[in-house]
Design a protein around this motif. Sequence first.
Motif, PDB file in Angstrom:
ATOM      1  N   ALA A   1      38.901  73.228  36.969  1.00  0.00           N
ATOM      2  CA  ALA A   1      38.518  73.763  38.150  1.00  0.00           C
ATOM      3  C   ALA A   1      38.602  73.055  39.506  1.00  0.00           C
ATOM      4  O   ALA A   1      38.977  73.373  40.683  1.00  0.00           O
ATOM      5  N   PHE A   2      38.259  71.759  39.451  1.00  0.00           N
ATOM      6  CA  PHE A   2      38.844  70.917  40.261  1.00  0.00           C
ATOM      7  C   PHE A   2      38.843  69.311  39.896  1.00  0.00           C
ATOM      8  O   PHE A   2      38.789  69.060  38.702  1.00  0.00           O
ATOM      9  N   LYS A   3      39.628  68.801  40.954  1.00  0.00           N
ATOM     10  CA  LYS A   3      40.249  67.570  40.660  1.00  0.00           C
ATOM     11  C   LYS A   3      39.660  66.505  41.717  1.00  0.00           C
ATOM     12  O   LYS A   3      39.889  66.620  42.685  1.00  0.00           O
ATOM     13  N   GLU A   4      38.789  65.342  41.283  1.00  0.00           N
ATOM     14  CA  GLU A   4      38.381  64.396  42.476  1.00  0.00           C
ATOM     15  C   GLU A   4      38.997  62.985  41.952  1.00  0.00           C
ATOM     16  O   GLU A   4      38.828  62.714  40.742  1.00  0.00           O
ATOM     17  N   MET A   5      39.579  62.348  43.031  1.00  0.00           N
ATOM     18  CA  MET A   5      40.085  60.993  42.813  1.00  0.00           C
ATOM     19  C   MET A   5      39.195  60.185  43.628  1.00  0.00           C
ATOM     20  O   MET A   5      38.777  60.319  44.885  1.00  0.00           O
ATOM     21  N   LEU A   6      38.863  58.991  42.922  1.00  0.00           N
ATOM     22  CA  LEU A   6      37.975  58.030  43.468  1.00  0.00           C
ATOM     23  C   LEU A   6      38.921  56.725  43.730  1.00  0.00           C
ATOM     24  O   LEU A   6      39.857  56.362  42.932  1.00  0.00           O
ATOM     25  N   PRO A   7      38.602  55.776  44.901  1.00  0.00           N
ATOM     26  CA  PRO A   7      39.559  54.673  44.972  1.00  0.00           C
ATOM     27  C   PRO A   7      39.473  53.624  43.857  1.00  0.00           C
ATOM     28  O   PRO A   7      38.667  53.703  43.160  1.00  0.00           O
ATOM     29  N   ALA A   8      40.465  53.182  43.680  1.00  0.00           N
ATOM     30  CA  ALA A   8      40.812  52.216  42.219  1.00  0.00           C
ATOM     31  C   ALA A   8      39.820  51.106  42.569  1.00  0.00           C
ATOM     32  O   ALA A   8      39.365  50.467  41.523  1.00  0.00           O
ATOM     33  N   TYR A   9      39.708  50.606  43.679  1.00  0.00           N
ATOM     34  CA  TYR A   9      38.661  49.321  43.799  1.00  0.00           C
ATOM     35  C   TYR A   9      37.445  49.581  44.381  1.00  0.00           C
ATOM     36  O   TYR A   9      37.244  50.138  45.395  1.00  0.00           O
ATOM     37  N   LEU A  10      36.485  48.697  43.931  1.00  0.00           N
ATOM     38  CA  LEU A  10      35.049  48.864  44.495  1.00  0.00           C
ATOM     39  C   LEU A  10      35.071  48.075  45.984  1.00  0.00           C
ATOM     40  O   LEU A  10      34.295  48.611  46.671  1.00  0.00           O
ATOM     41  N   SER A  11      36.036  47.470  46.103  1.00  0.00           N
ATOM     42  CA  SER A  11      36.144  46.754  47.781  1.00  0.00           C
ATOM     43  C   SER A  11      36.585  47.885  48.673  1.00  0.00           C
ATOM     44  O   SER A  11      36.344  47.562  49.860  1.00  0.00           O
ATOM     45  N   ASP A  12      37.297  49.059  48.130  1.00  0.00           N
ATOM     46  CA  ASP A  12      37.270  50.099  49.350  1.00  0.00           C
ATOM     47  C   ASP A  12      36.240  50.645  49.745  1.00  0.00           C
ATOM     48  O   ASP A  12      35.349  51.233  49.094  1.00  0.00           O
ATOM     49  N   GLY A  13      36.258  50.580  51.123  1.00  0.00           N
ATOM     50  CA  GLY A  13      35.069  50.818  51.968  1.00  0.00           C
ATOM     51  C   GLY A  13      34.933  52.658  51.767  1.00  0.00           C
ATOM     52  O   GLY A  13      33.712  52.992  51.985  1.00  0.00           O
ATOM     53  N   THR A  14      35.706  53.170  51.449  1.00  0.00           N
ATOM     54  CA  THR A  14      35.506  54.959  51.182  1.00  0.00           C
ATOM     55  C   THR A  14      34.995  55.295  49.888  1.00  0.00           C
ATOM     56  O   THR A  14      34.668  56.560  49.769  1.00  0.00           O
ATOM     57  N   ILE A  15      34.718  54.317  48.958  1.00  0.00           N
ATOM     58  CA  ILE A  15      34.198  54.566  47.677  1.00  0.00           C
ATOM     59  C   ILE A  15      32.868  55.617  47.721  1.00  0.00           C
ATOM     60  O   ILE A  15      32.836  56.526  47.110  1.00  0.00           O
ATOM     61  N   ASN A  16      31.896  55.144  48.516  1.00  0.00           N
ATOM     62  CA  ASN A  16      30.698  55.961  48.603  1.00  0.00           C
ATOM     63  C   ASN A  16      30.758  57.294  49.006  1.00  0.00           C
ATOM     64  O   ASN A  16      30.181  58.406  48.287  1.00  0.00           O
ATOM     65  N   ALA A  17      31.628  57.658  49.861  1.00  0.00           N
ATOM     66  CA  ALA A  17      32.017  58.731  50.480  1.00  0.00           C
ATOM     67  C   ALA A  17      32.706  59.767  49.364  1.00  0.00           C
ATOM     68  O   ALA A  17      32.436  60.879  49.325  1.00  0.00           O
ATOM     69  N   LYS A  18      33.724  59.039  48.844  1.00  0.00           N
ATOM     70  CA  LYS A  18      34.374  59.768  47.758  1.00  0.00           C
ATOM     71  C   LYS A  18      33.517  60.283  46.505  1.00  0.00           C
ATOM     72  O   LYS A  18      33.563  61.172  46.085  1.00  0.00           O
ATOM     73  N   VAL A  19      32.672  59.394  46.089  1.00  0.00           N
ATOM     74  CA  VAL A  19      31.584  59.578  45.337  1.00  0.00           C
ATOM     75  C   VAL A  19      30.719  60.750  45.494  1.00  0.00           C
ATOM     76  O   VAL A  19      30.635  61.757  44.660  1.00  0.00           O
ATOM     77  N   ASN A  20      30.154  60.844  46.745  1.00  0.00           N
ATOM     78  CA  ASN A  20      29.411  61.942  47.057  1.00  0.00           C
ATOM     79  C   ASN A  20      29.973  63.209  47.382  1.00  0.00           C
ATOM     80  O   ASN A  20      29.528  64.002  47.084  1.00  0.00           O
TER      81      ASN A  20
END
Length: 928
Positions: free
Chosen positions: A240-259
């Motif tokens: 139904a959907f595919k969501e990709m999260l940044p590979a590294y925790l140091s990526d500043g967008t990871i929280n936005a991608k998780v949300n």
Amino acid sequence: MALVGLLIPCFVISFDVTHSCQNADNFVGASSPGDIVIGGLFAVHGKMLHPEEHPMRPVIQNCAGFEIQVFLQTLAMIHAIEMINNSTLLSGIILGYEIYDTCAEVTKAMGAALRFLAKFNASKDTVEYKCNYSDYIPRIKAVIGSSYSEIAMAVSRLLNLQLIPLVSHASSAEILSDKIRFPSFLRTVPSDFYQTRAMARLIHRSGWNWIGLIATDDDYGRSALESFGIQAMANNVCIAFKEMLPAYLSDGTINAKVNQALEKIVQETRVNVIVVFLRQFHVTKLFRKAIERNIHKIWIASDNWSAAVKITTIPKIKHLGTVVGFAYKSENLSTFHDFLKTLHLQPTENNMFLKEYSVLLSTCAHVEDQDLNKCISNYSQENLNYQAGIHSQIWRDDFLRANIEPGFIQSTMLAVHAIAYAVREQCKDRDCKNPVAFAPWELLEELKKVTFNDNEKEVHFDAKGDLNMGYDVLLWKEISGHMVITEIAEYDLQKDDFIFKDEEKEMEFLNLKKVKSTCSTKCRPGEMKKVSASPHTCCYECVNCPEDHYTNQTDMDYCFLCNNKTHWSPVNSTTCYKKTVEYLSWNDWFAILLIILSGLGVVLIFAISTIFTRNLDTPVVKASGGLTVCYVILLCHFFIFASTVFFIGEPREFKCKTRQAFFGISFALCISCILMKSLKILLAFSFDPKLQNFLKCLYKPVPIVVTCTGIQVVICTFWVIFRSPFVEQNFFIRRVIILECNEGSIVAFGVMLGYIAALAFICFIFAFKGRKLPENYNEAKFITFGMLIYFIAWITFIPVYTTTFGKYRPAVKITVILISNYGILCCTFLPKCYIILYKQETNTKSAFLKIIYNYSSKSAGCLTVSQISLESNCTAPQYPITNSCCKSEKTSVNGSCHFEVSKHSLIRENVPPKNTAGTISRKRLSSI
């Protein structure tokens, strides 16, 4: 290779790796000297710190987020090497190791790989660039790692330069099986091809087809996504959907991608199953936020985090839903448990990981066991006080054992043993105490074909360099208030199926089916899926199967076609029904009615025969041609009535061949006899000499009947011999099979009927000419009427028969046969029976003579006037002519006018008839 050496100049490039580090001693995580050194790459820390200073400098930074599970994998490698060194496997050859922390970053892993490529026993860590590395001896002979596929891809490409074996214990990306791109890569775990197949199989078996997918945005995540997409499609599962999260925790967008991913999960209310290809620190962050948003789903865990104990300790994890995962198979790890019990006694000088762990234990001494993982992972290397020592009073023996991921420990130890067995084979005929005894590429060749036993199981790499041991299927469930990881089944790679430990475990698996995760409701048996405008095949409408189609299972993509010849089905059917065989049976009401009518016809024939037999010598019977002719005609009518029985009942080959021929010959004989009678009557009362002479020549009773009937016999004989009728099953009616006779040849059938029609037409012409004969002899008028009934019946038969289908088609033939037969029989015999029974005074010789005398007198008078008028000029008629006797017609012949008068009915009122009546009457009577 020598030619390449001539064409390409050789260079020596030196890399002073120590300049990239603040402290060279800190760069190696753990090490031990040996005759043969094995390298190790493990992501002991979850992320690498990236300072925000500008400009950026090429400096390898410190790391943060100590990973207990990966730290245990480094210990498993050390333990396996120590076990081998303490055994007789290598006959005194000591294995050493250099283990590096990649911090889950490709950059730092590449720095370690550079050290692996450095030349052995060089004063500095230098890497020589050469055209031929066959004789080049690097620092290490093989490498174990890394923890993540993306890092393994990068490192393997670098190690390919010298064909240094890279044996991974955790990198499962399917692309790594490509020996063209990764010739020196091997692994002790299965490829993701099998994992994604197992996941799709699990989802399909649970009745789910509408799922979500979350993966890391790196080579591993994209590869897993592609592989799972193929397997899902093969198992009728839609994403139904595919969501990709940044590979590294140091990526500043990871929280936005998780949300963003969680928002998508909330929006897709029909999706209750989420497949997760993430690293453990991603899952931890994702689950914490999911718990805050009260998201309750089924989570399908990849091998990367399915056995992660630290994730089970997240507060309120039980409210997140159910976790089902796949983990690498493991065996008895008792020796490793014993090793962990004495770990606090191990020196930490050459093991920075152990030293850091002991410092973290001291730092988090105030924390309970369930929160210890979180406390340890919150510290970075630069914030720790490394001067703190290991205090036995704070050493927690059970903590490490509780965080063991058996599959990763087992695969790590297998990697060490595989290298050790390959070294043993390599050192059979050489002194491996000398580090330059063999090059890494030689060890790689031995590794590819090495075979050894592990816990009584044979272990070897396949052609792709994979070690396919299967998976354990894990289920997270709450026991005594704690989330516990339990094993419920194993997945067999060869059988592509699940093997359950016991019935209780299987019931736990079956309970997952209670959760629905489908785009559309299942189509019931009798329905099929009709894909709507959605691009997903899992989103559809359920429509009923059309006629003659069925489905007997749920969620069928199409309806099965019944065998149209033998079976049928109504709309929305779940099965096919056998067609009933039908024909015009004896107990059918219409067949009974027709048989009764045929029987009445036979009774009528016998009644007429009886009347004629009793009145054999009466003029009416004699005028009918005599008893013999009457009997022949009546016998023909009897045969025609009898032929109807061949059209009723189950068709047989004999019936099909007999019925048409029997009817056709009987009818032809009947018409031939009536034709002979019509010709005889016309001859008897003809006053035209020319016509009379012609009729006398033509009138041969027996030859006429034999010839006319014989032609029909020939037609039917040729028909039966060359294109014989046969029994046929008619399947054109949906629910029944009509058993009927195929005429074999429509042409022959038409010729037979056409011949009868031709005879009837000739008979009709002769009878029509004699329609005005004396009343008692006026049989021709009734024959004419009978022939008209015959023509009307058979002309009507053609369109009715061609448009009739089913078992009543033979009844149409019977009906037209009865109508035509009754018509001719009644018109031929009933008027005579009426005279015999009710007008007996006219059925005498004297009455007949009187009627013939009167008719002959009129006919003779008309004939005289006709002859006179034909000889005279008609410009002014000499005598008035009455129209009551005849009709005159003015014609012009050769410029003169004539009156043509019919030769039978012209009477001149004032001219007396010649005295020829008596003579004519005697002749006519004698001819009759």
